[in-house]
Design a protein around this motif. Structure first.
Motif, mmCIF file in Angstrom:
data_model
loop_
_atom_site.group_PDB
_atom_site.id
_atom_site.type_symbol
_atom_site.label_atom_id
_atom_site.label_comp_id
_atom_site.label_asym_id
_atom_site.label_seq_id
_atom_site.Cartn_x
_atom_site.Cartn_y
_atom_site.Cartn_z
ATOM 1 N N THR A 26 0.850 -1.190 0.000
ATOM 2 C CA THR A 26 0.000 0.000 0.000
ATOM 3 C C THR A 26 0.884 1.238 0.000
ATOM 4 O OG1 THR A 26 -0.095 -0.037 2.430
ATOM 5 C CG2 THR A 26 -1.860 -1.157 1.239
ATOM 6 N N PRO A 27 0.411 2.340 -0.619
ATOM 7 C CA PRO A 27 1.232 3.563 -0.666
ATOM 8 C C PRO A 27 1.283 4.307 0.649
ATOM 9 C CG PRO A 27 -0.899 3.941 -1.708
ATOM 10 C CD PRO A 27 -0.847 2.480 -1.382
ATOM 11 N N ASN A 28 0.381 3.993 1.569
ATOM 12 C CA ASN A 28 0.407 4.606 2.895
ATOM 13 C C ASN A 28 -0.218 3.631 3.883
ATOM 14 O OD1 ASN A 28 -2.344 4.794 2.376
ATOM 15 N ND2 ASN A 28 -2.235 6.942 1.789
ATOM 16 N N MET A 29 -0.400 4.075 5.111
ATOM 17 C CA MET A 29 -0.939 3.207 6.155
ATOM 18 C C MET A 29 -2.460 3.264 6.116
ATOM 19 S SD MET A 29 1.747 3.929 9.234
ATOM 20 C CE MET A 29 0.992 2.695 10.266
ATOM 21 N N ARG A 30 -3.071 2.139 5.724
ATOM 22 C CA ARG A 30 -4.512 2.076 5.560
ATOM 23 C C ARG A 30 -5.115 1.077 6.528
ATOM 24 N NH1 ARG A 30 -4.994 1.848 -1.076
ATOM 25 N NH2 ARG A 30 -4.108 3.920 -1.473
ATOM 26 N N GLY A 31 -6.383 1.340 6.885
ATOM 27 C CA GLY A 31 -7.077 0.432 7.779
ATOM 28 C C GLY A 31 -8.109 1.168 8.609
ATOM 29 N N ALA A 32 -9.014 0.416 9.229
ATOM 30 C CA ALA A 32 -10.030 0.982 10.119
ATOM 31 C C ALA A 32 -9.496 0.947 11.544
ATOM 32 C CB ALA A 32 -11.328 0.190 10.014
ATOM 33 N N PHE A 33 -9.309 2.122 12.132
ATOM 34 C CA PHE A 33 -8.722 2.238 13.463
ATOM 35 C C PHE A 33 -9.670 3.006 14.385
ATOM 36 C CE2 PHE A 33 -5.193 1.988 10.462
ATOM 37 C CZ PHE A 33 -4.462 0.951 10.993
ATOM 38 N N PRO A 34 -9.587 2.773 15.709
ATOM 39 C CA PRO A 34 -10.404 3.538 16.658
ATOM 40 C C PRO A 34 -10.084 5.024 16.581
ATOM 41 C CG PRO A 34 -9.403 1.619 17.712
ATOM 42 C CD PRO A 34 -8.763 1.757 16.370
ATOM 43 N N GLU A 35 -11.032 5.823 17.059
ATOM 44 C CA GLU A 35 -10.868 7.271 16.966
ATOM 45 C C GLU A 35 -9.685 7.778 17.797
ATOM 46 O OE1 GLU A 35 -14.180 8.335 20.442
ATOM 47 O OE2 GLU A 35 -14.561 8.826 18.342
ATOM 48 N N GLU A 36 -9.257 6.988 18.804
ATOM 49 C CA GLU A 36 -8.080 7.402 19.578
ATOM 50 C C GLU A 36 -6.788 7.189 18.799
ATOM 51 O OE1 GLU A 36 -11.354 6.366 22.343
ATOM 52 O OE2 GLU A 36 -10.369 5.329 20.681
ATOM 53 N N VAL A 37 -6.798 6.250 17.845
ATOM 54 C CA VAL A 37 -5.589 5.924 17.083
ATOM 55 C C VAL A 37 -5.572 6.621 15.729
ATOM 56 C CG1 VAL A 37 -4.235 4.007 16.117
ATOM 57 C CG2 VAL A 37 -5.501 3.686 18.242
ATOM 58 N N GLN A 38 -6.758 6.929 15.180
ATOM 59 C CA GLN A 38 -6.837 7.490 13.832
ATOM 60 C C GLN A 38 -6.038 8.789 13.665
ATOM 61 O OE1 GLN A 38 -8.328 5.786 11.278
ATOM 62 N NE2 GLN A 38 -7.233 7.326 10.081
ATOM 63 N N PRO A 39 -6.046 9.728 14.653
ATOM 64 C CA PRO A 39 -5.214 10.929 14.475
ATOM 65 C C PRO A 39 -3.733 10.606 14.284
ATOM 66 C CG PRO A 39 -6.788 11.270 16.242
ATOM 67 C CD PRO A 39 -6.889 9.828 15.863
ATOM 68 N N LEU A 40 -3.226 9.583 14.995
ATOM 69 C CA LEU A 40 -1.839 9.179 14.823
ATOM 70 C C LEU A 40 -1.606 8.646 13.407
ATOM 71 C CD1 LEU A 40 1.014 8.510 15.878
ATOM 72 C CD2 LEU A 40 0.086 6.353 16.739
ATOM 73 N N ILE A 41 -2.550 7.852 12.897
ATOM 74 C CA ILE A 41 -2.436 7.327 11.534
ATOM 75 C C ILE A 41 -2.434 8.473 10.530
ATOM 76 C CG2 ILE A 41 -3.494 5.816 9.832
ATOM 77 C CD1 ILE A 41 -2.297 4.399 12.233
ATOM 78 N N ASP A 42 -3.312 9.448 10.740
ATOM 79 C CA ASP A 42 -3.351 10.596 9.826
ATOM 80 C C ASP A 42 -2.033 11.351 9.826
ATOM 81 O OD1 ASP A 42 -5.958 9.891 9.276
ATOM 82 O OD2 ASP A 42 -6.825 11.306 10.721
ATOM 83 N N ASP A 43 -1.448 11.541 11.017
ATOM 84 C CA ASP A 43 -0.164 12.233 11.098
ATOM 85 C C ASP A 43 0.942 11.429 10.406
ATOM 86 O OD1 ASP A 43 -1.363 14.249 12.498
ATOM 87 O OD2 ASP A 43 -0.743 13.526 14.473
ATOM 88 N N LEU A 44 0.932 10.109 10.593
ATOM 89 C CA LEU A 44 1.944 9.269 9.944
ATOM 90 C C LEU A 44 1.793 9.298 8.426
ATOM 91 C CD1 LEU A 44 2.031 6.145 12.289
ATOM 92 C CD2 LEU A 44 3.812 7.863 12.002
ATOM 93 N N ASN A 45 0.555 9.271 7.945
ATOM 94 C CA ASN A 45 0.347 9.348 6.496
ATOM 95 C C ASN A 45 0.799 10.689 5.939
ATOM 96 O OD1 ASN A 45 -0.670 6.752 6.093
ATOM 97 N ND2 ASN A 45 -2.763 7.356 6.592
ATOM 98 N N SER A 46 0.577 11.758 6.723
ATOM 99 C CA SER A 46 1.064 13.077 6.288
ATOM 100 C C SER A 46 2.586 13.083 6.227
ATOM 101 C CB SER A 46 0.569 14.155 7.253
ATOM 102 O OG SER A 46 -0.843 14.220 7.253
ATOM 103 N N LEU A 47 3.218 12.446 7.236
ATOM 104 C CA LEU A 47 4.680 12.371 7.236
ATOM 105 C C LEU A 47 5.175 11.536 6.059
ATOM 106 C CD1 LEU A 47 7.368 12.951 8.672
ATOM 107 C CD2 LEU A 47 6.980 10.901 10.058
ATOM 108 N N ILE A 48 4.475 10.447 5.751
ATOM 109 C CA ILE A 48 4.866 9.614 4.610
ATOM 110 C C ILE A 48 4.770 10.400 3.313
ATOM 111 C CG2 ILE A 48 4.121 7.625 3.238
ATOM 112 C CD1 ILE A 48 3.337 6.283 5.896
ATOM 113 N N ALA A 49 3.663 11.138 3.162
ATOM 114 C CA ALA A 49 3.502 11.941 1.953
ATOM 115 C C ALA A 49 4.599 12.996 1.844
ATOM 116 C CB ALA A 49 2.123 12.601 1.944
#
Length: 454
Positions: free
Chosen positions: A205-228
């Motif tokens: 996958t080109p970034n980190m994808r998946g269904a995560f709880p709302e407590e974890v999703q902000p971290l995933i969004d930040d990591l995807n921004s860093l990856i981009a």
């Protein structure tokens, strides 16, 4: 204990066991006090019933209007006893009681109140209630004693404790199981996060994808921004390296052309100096561009390549390139071997090393996996049957632009680029003497499993 799940499980289990143990002691103690109170209450009732049935004739003989309602007072050594004493002697006793006089403690009451004691009985410890009773025609009172064997109390308490132990034990195990299930459920997003990261690193996958709880999703969004952002930096670095190469290409071409003109005019010495310096500049430019491209690609975490497939592709290409020499390239890299390197970088390292072996080999080149590799690394060994290099040359050839044998074509950049690339991945490259008679190259590359994939 490094596992977070194990730590939380142990803490939860200890907490549950401690809580259940304290609760067990409290329940057992509370029930014991309640049971003792109930026993003494039962003794009081028997004492009251006994006094209501008690009759004494003119001669002082004691008798009962009828037997007590509890039939155990008539069963020998049943643990339910009554006795009437006067002047320290037995006046009457129940059919269940045998043996000597029941000895009431010296501090026994001297009034008409009921007093409770624990004394020795014919069948063990005896819980009694005793009271003095004054008759109209008697100066000395009689002592009425009613008792129940403590073994009845202990038996009921033991049965309760057994049931309590099994119940709390099952409850404790169920609570621990529930705690483990809750921990597994709560830690499941971390496993999904690890899988998503592994898929990204392996290029699935080109970034980190998946269904995560709302407590974890902000971290995933930040990591995807860093990856981009990292991807954009990589593209800019590669574009900048290309721009540098393009920008310097024309001035170098002009200098080379001027050097040739000088040579045509007869100034061969000056032309040779300029051509040599141009060659050095071109080598430096090529090296720095390759190094910048490698460093930029290393920023991108999707580093997973098939060592066996890449080695096979390089061997096929070099066999065609050196077909007229009839070299035998024996590739013994097993299928399925993965390393944590980008395919382009891995291809460049293997191509440089195997091409060098082909240039100097007499007839055969061997590519295999070596032993004694560092932990989490795989060792690639490339050997040839050529003249090899003396030990004093093993470090010199890693310098930029250096060639030990200038009769062979080359820029002197292959080994320095391999060294810098493998260092970017935390590995190492070394030279040695091959059993085939030529040079042996040891290339340590990180295995893909060492970088977190499961």
């Amino acid at each position: 204990m490094r596992s977070l799940k194990a730590r939380l499980t142990v803490v939860a289990a200890l907490w549950v066991v401690a809580g259940v143990t304290v609760a067990g002691f409290l329940l057992s103690g509370t029930f014991k006090n309640f049971l003792i109170e109930q026993f003494y209450h039962e003794i009081h009732e028997h004492l009251d019933e006994f006094e209501g049935l008690l009759e004494i004739d003119d001669t002082g003989k004691v008798s009962l209007q009828r037997v007590l309602s509890d039939p155990r007072f008539s069963v020998p050594l049943s643990g339910y006893y009554w006795e009437v004493q006067q002047h320290g002697k037995i006046v009457a006793r129940s059919n269940s009681l045998e043996g000597p006089l029941l000895k009431v403690p010296e501090d026994g009451g001297a009034d008409a109140q009921v007093h409770m004691h624990s004394i020795a009985g014919p069948t063990g410890e005896l819980l009694i209630a005793e009271r003095l009773r004054w008759l109209d025609d008697k100066k000395d009172p009689i002592r009425i004693i009613v008792g129940i064997d403590k073994r009845h109390l202990d038996r009921e308490l033991g049965e309760f404790n057994t049931v309590l132990l099994w119940s709390l034990g099952i409850f404790c195990l169920s609570m621990i199981a529930i705690a483990i299930l809750l921990l597994l459920f709560a830690m499941a997003p971390i496993g999904k996060l690890r899988t998503a990261f592994a898929n990204y690193r392996s290029g699935v996958t080109p970034n980190m994808r998946g269904a995560f709880p709302e407590e974890v999703q902000p971290l995933i969004d930040d990591l995807n921004s860093l990856i981009a952002s990292s991807g954009e930096q990589m593209q800019r670095a590669r574009a900048q390296a290309g721009n540098i190469a393009h920008g310097l290409k024309t001035p170098l071409a002009i200098l080379v052309d001027e050097a040739h003109r000088l040579m045509q005019r007869g100034d061969a010495q000056a032309a040779a100096v300029i051509l040599d310096q141009c060659r050095r500049m071109q080598s430096q430019i090529d090296y720095q561009i390759a190094r910048a491209r490698a460093a930029a690609s290393r920023v991108h975490p999707g580093t997973a390549s098939s060592l066996s497939d890449t080695a096979a592709a390089v061997v096929t290409a070099l066999e065609r390139l050196h077909i007229e020499r009839h070299l035998k390239i024996d590739n013994q890299i097993p299928a399925g071997m993965m390393v944590a390197c980008e395919t382009q970088d891995l291809n460049e390292m293997l191509a440089n090393l195997i091409d060098n072996a082909c240039k100097f080999a007499n007839a055969c080149i061997l590519i295999r996996l070596g032993e004694d590799a560092p932990s989490d690394f795989v060792r690639v060994v490339i050997e040839d049957d050529g003249p090899g290099l003396p030990p004093e040359a093993w470090s010199v050839v890693f310098n930029i632009g250096e060639q030990w044998d200038t009769r062979k074509s080359g820029s002197g950049l292959g080994l320095p680029i391999v060294r810098d690339l493998v260092h970017l991945y935390g590995g190492e490259v070394r030279l040695g003497r091959s059993e085939l008679g030529g040079l042996m190259v040891l290339l340590d590359l990180p295995t893909f499993a060492a970088n977190g994939r499961t």
